[in-house]
Design an enzyme around this catalytic site. Sequence first.
Site, PDB file in Angstrom:
ATOM      1  N   HIS A  17       0.841  -1.202   0.000  1.00  0.00           N
ATOM      2  CA  HIS A  17       0.000   0.000   0.000  1.00  0.00           C
ATOM      3  C   HIS A  17       0.876   1.252   0.000  1.00  0.00           C
ATOM      4  CE1 HIS A  17      -3.044  -2.653   2.384  1.00  0.00           C
ATOM      5  NE2 HIS A  17      -3.501  -2.555   1.168  1.00  0.00           N
ATOM      6  N   LYS A  41     -15.999  -7.588   3.395  1.00  0.00           N
ATOM      7  CA  LYS A  41     -15.049  -7.781   4.505  1.00  0.00           C
ATOM      8  C   LYS A  41     -15.595  -6.974   5.681  1.00  0.00           C
ATOM      9  CE  LYS A  41     -10.895  -7.426   1.472  1.00  0.00           C
ATOM     10  NZ  LYS A  41      -9.740  -6.559   1.212  1.00  0.00           N
ATOM     11  N   ARG A  91      -2.239  -5.941  -8.372  1.00  0.00           N
ATOM     12  CA  ARG A  91      -1.167  -6.913  -8.146  1.00  0.00           C
ATOM     13  C   ARG A  91      -1.099  -7.953  -9.248  1.00  0.00           C
ATOM     14  NH1 ARG A  91      -3.199  -7.566  -2.140  1.00  0.00           N
ATOM     15  NH2 ARG A  91      -5.020  -6.984  -3.326  1.00  0.00           N
ATOM     16  N   SER A 129      -2.824  -7.560   3.066  1.00  0.00           N
ATOM     17  CA  SER A 129      -3.033  -7.470   4.514  1.00  0.00           C
ATOM     18  C   SER A 129      -3.242  -8.871   5.093  1.00  0.00           C
ATOM     19  CB  SER A 129      -4.243  -6.591   4.827  1.00  0.00           C
ATOM     20  OG  SER A 129      -4.040  -5.293   4.333  1.00  0.00           O
TER      21      SER A 129
END
Length: 162
Positions: A17, A41, A91, A129
């Site tokens: 990040h 989430k 990514r 994360s």
Amino acid sequence: MVHAIYPGSFDPVTNGHLDIIRRAAKMFDCLTVVVAQNASKPSGCFTPTERAELLKRSTADIPNVSVDICTGLLADYARDNGIAVIIKGLRAVSDFEHEFQQALTNKKLNPELETFFISAEADYMFLSSSVVKQICLFGGDISEFVPSAVKEDIIRRIQNKD
Ligand code: ADP
């Protein structure tokens, strides 16, 4: 002046990040990192306020970066704050489908909004994360993966020491 936002869960912030934040901050006059609610989430390891606090400490040396929390729709947050640019990090191809869907949804909700994609650094392609939480939970070294300013806070929380 172009003001961009970089939204995400940031539960917690990683060096992946932070790399996107540093690169975006060079391209735009100001950048707000936005801790956003993600319906898929719902609960996290850190509260939105804690995530924002970790982000603030991690970005304290970047003068044109600020941190905020968005509790509603990002498209509305952008409109209310006069922002026309969203930054997203990519990514892998697996990120693309979801991010593309979000970009099109945001554009539908707020036609003024453009989403800019920045590709992840090769070193951080694997980093998320969840990867950090997994390594930390089992006592692995996360020094390479998270900003040093917040490393101890993350270890304490994940290993239930606070
Ligand atoms: P995650 O929980 O998977 O780390 P976030 O919702 O916190 O994801 O991510 C916020 C934004 O940052 C998304 O655009 C995501 O694709 C991007 N991102 C996450 N990790 C990286 C990384 N290692 N390199 C580049 N971009 C990343």
